[in-house]
Design a protein around this motif. Structure first.
Motif, PDB file in Angstrom:
ATOM      1  N   SER A 248     -33.186  48.311 -18.696  1.00 51.83           N
ATOM      2  CA  SER A 248     -33.975  47.072 -18.693  1.00 51.83           C
ATOM      3  C   SER A 248     -34.250  46.604 -20.120  1.00 51.83           C
ATOM      4  CB  SER A 248     -35.294  47.280 -17.945  1.00 51.83           C
ATOM      5  OG  SER A 248     -36.082  48.277 -18.570  1.00 51.83           O
ATOM      6  N   GLN A 250     -32.355  47.344 -22.675  1.00 51.11           N
ATOM      7  CA  GLN A 250     -31.054  46.934 -23.201  1.00 51.11           C
ATOM      8  C   GLN A 250     -30.793  45.455 -22.922  1.00 51.11           C
ATOM      9  OE1 GLN A 250     -27.751  49.439 -21.929  1.00 51.11           O
ATOM     10  NE2 GLN A 250     -29.038  51.261 -22.054  1.00 51.11           N
ATOM     11  N   ALA A 251     -31.123  45.016 -21.691  1.00 47.98           N
ATOM     12  CA  ALA A 251     -30.902  43.616 -21.316  1.00 47.98           C
ATOM     13  C   ALA A 251     -31.720  42.682 -22.202  1.00 47.98           C
ATOM     14  CB  ALA A 251     -31.261  43.410 -19.846  1.00 47.98           C
ATOM     15  N   LYS A 252     -32.971  43.061 -22.439  1.00 48.21           N
ATOM     16  CA  LYS A 252     -33.840  42.227 -23.284  1.00 48.21           C
ATOM     17  C   LYS A 252     -33.351  42.223 -24.728  1.00 48.21           C
ATOM     18  CE  LYS A 252     -37.774  43.362 -20.308  1.00 48.21           C
ATOM     19  NZ  LYS A 252     -39.047  44.099 -20.211  1.00 48.21           N
ATOM     20  N   ARG A 255     -30.279  39.936 -25.154  1.00 45.04           N
ATOM     21  CA  ARG A 255     -30.632  38.510 -25.192  1.00 45.04           C
ATOM     22  C   ARG A 255     -31.217  38.134 -26.554  1.00 45.04           C
ATOM     23  NH1 ARG A 255     -33.837  38.623 -21.407  1.00 45.04           N
ATOM     24  NH2 ARG A 255     -35.829  38.529 -22.515  1.00 45.04           N
ATOM     25  N   ARG A 295     -25.133  49.230 -20.934  1.00 36.36           N
ATOM     26  CA  ARG A 295     -24.557  47.914 -20.650  1.00 36.36           C
ATOM     27  C   ARG A 295     -23.295  47.688 -21.482  1.00 36.36           C
ATOM     28  NH1 ARG A 295     -28.052  43.855 -18.269  1.00 36.36           N
ATOM     29  NH2 ARG A 295     -26.578  42.375 -19.187  1.00 36.36           N
ATOM     30  N   ASP A 297     -21.843  44.808 -22.139  1.00 36.20           N
ATOM     31  CA  ASP A 297     -21.979  43.675 -23.053  1.00 36.20           C
ATOM     32  C   ASP A 297     -22.752  44.056 -24.312  1.00 36.20           C
ATOM     33  OD1 ASP A 297     -24.276  44.002 -21.566  1.00 36.20           O
ATOM     34  OD2 ASP A 297     -24.304  41.963 -20.747  1.00 36.20           O
TER      35      ASP A 297
END
Length: 468
Positions: A248, A250-252, A255, A295, A297
């Motif tokens: 979670s 990692q996603a932030k 971005r 992730r 990406d």
């Protein structure tokens, strides 16, 4: 010596050419800045003399082109009395000197010889520094092996850019040392270097540390706090052990890195930041991506410039140099009269596999210096125990979890076993022949050059064993 003269007046060009050629210089002349740039792209010059005011392209623009095309070439600016202040300003931007019109041949030659002498001194200083760095290491690194030379070159290459760097390597190989070296050699060296240990903080605390938070955004947020992304603004942010960041977070983080803006926890307004991001891990992010633990990406975002640090067992030739370096360091710190290390202790340290890498070697040498009762470190002063005896055969306690890893470990153990036999072979031959390489080679039936090649490949130097 090859000099380029740039001036839109043919009288000046021809006059300077006669003066310089009369002093045995080779001269090329360009009537404007564009012609000068064409020559700069074709030939290497030792010095450039350019007029300040020219139609089309000024001397300042020629100077800027030189700084890009031939950055080590000195530039002398020609100017009139009315523009002396401008010429002085040009010196601040990279010219080494200026000449005021009208000038005499003696003035020209004096300026030229002075500029070339300054260049020669600068080049000699750079060469000496490179030789010192090449022999002893690089910044905080110690080592002159081929593997470490590759690391040093990559650090210099990436330091010149703002591309994200992913440093990989086992624990104890010096990943933070590499990150700090990148920062030190970059244009951001005078700005902050901020290191974040991604293992040390829980998920919510890591987000708060990275992104910041506003007062009252969560329980315990007693005041507004600036995130480390903003603290590092203008400098370098080092994310150590980035593999430990939760999915979670990692996603932030992805971005935030894509947008180059961060919104503090509980805040509403994004804030822009400018950092050079360097990340590090001792795990394979590619494998973690395949397992769904990292992730893909974000991995691609981080792995723009990879930098892999070799384990100590793969650069055995650096071990004697490292031992001397750390022994001198701790002898000075502890204040003991330790002058050397016994052949048995040296042989053991060279054959140990170092699961803890350089960090383990540092601790071992410090312990040995403290426990040494004479002036020579003995094998018993190392106190590495039974585990070290196992490691010295090539097995470091790591148990492979798949067939590919098992295959690699078996290859490594075979190579290490052969190397251990070879080392014992040459060291015993040298001992029997009082450390005389020629006699040792003859006794073993080898040609002296082949025997020396084996010594070099194994990282064995007679001076490390003899004459202590």
């Amino acid at each position: 010596m090859h000099i380029l003269v740039v001036d839109d007046e043919s009288v000046i060009r021809e006059g300077l050419a006669r003066i310089l050629e009369g002093d045995s210089f080779t001269v090329d002349a360009a009537k404007n800045g564009h012609a000068a740039i064409e020559l700069l792209q074709q030939k290497q010059f030792d010095l450039i003399i350019t007029d300040l005011k020219m139609p089309g392209m000024s001397g300042f623009e020629v100077l800027n082109a030189v700084k890009i095309l031939q950055p080590d070439t000195p530039v002398i600016m020609i100017t009139g009395f009315a523009t002396v202040e401008t010429a002085v300003e040009a010196m601040k931007n990279g010219t080494v000197d200026y000449i005021v019109k009208p000038f005499t041949p003696e003035q020209i030659l004096e300026k030229v010889h002075l500029a070339l002498e300054q260049k020669k001194s600068t080049v000699e200083d750079i060469v000496v520094k490179k030789e010192i760095d090449c022999h002893h290491g690089f910044d905080e690194f110690v080592g002159e092996s081929r593997e470490m030379q590759k690391v040093y070159r990559r650090i210099i290459q990436v330091a010149a850019t703002d591309s994200t760097v992913l440093i990989t390597g086992e624990s104890g190989t010096g990943k933070e040392v590499a990150a700090r070296a990148i920062h030190k050699h970059s244009s951001r060296r005078d700005q902050p270097f901020v290191a974040v240990d991604c293992t040390a903080l829980a998920e919510n605390l890591l987000e708060s540390e990275l992104f910041g938070h506003v007062k009252g955004s969560f329980t315990g947020a007693m005041q507004t706090k600036m995130g480390l992304l903003m603290v590092a603004d203008g400098g370098t942010l080092f994310l150590d052990e980035v593999s430990n960041i939760s999915l979670s977070t990692q996603a932030k983080l992805l971005r935030v890195l894509q947008e180059r803006q961060v919104t503090p926890i509980g805040g509403t307004q994004p804030v822009s930041f400018n950092i050079h991001l360097v990340a590090a891990t001792n795990r394979s992010l590619k494998a973690m991506v395949a397992e769904g633990k990292f992730r893909e990406d974000l991995f691609f975002r981080l792995n723009i410039i990879p930098l892999e640090l070799p384990p100590l067992r793969e650069r055995k030739g650096d071990i004697p140099l490292l031992i001397r370096h750390f022994m001198n360091k701790f002898v000075e710190e502890v204040g003991k009269d330790v002058r050397g290390i016994s052949p048995d202790a040296m042989h053991f340290l060279e054959n140990y596999s170092y699961p803890g890498n350089v960090r383990e070697l540092v601790n071992t040498i410090e312990r040995a210096v403290v426990l040494c009762e004479g002036d020579v470190i003995q094998k018993e002063n190392l106190e590495l125990g039974e585990a070290a005896e196992v490691c010295s055969t090539g097995f470091d306690g790591f148990v492979p979890t798949n067939a590919e890893a098992l295959k690699e470990m078996k290859r490594h153990i075979r190579d290490r076993s052969v190397e251990n036999v070879e080392k014992a072979f040459v060291i015993q031959a040298l001992k029997r022949n009082n450390w005389n390489i020629s006699r040792a080679a003859e006794e073993t039936g080898m040609l002296r050059p082949n025997f020396q090649t084996m010594l070099k490949r194994l990282g064995i130097s007679v001076k490390d064993y003899f004459g202590r």
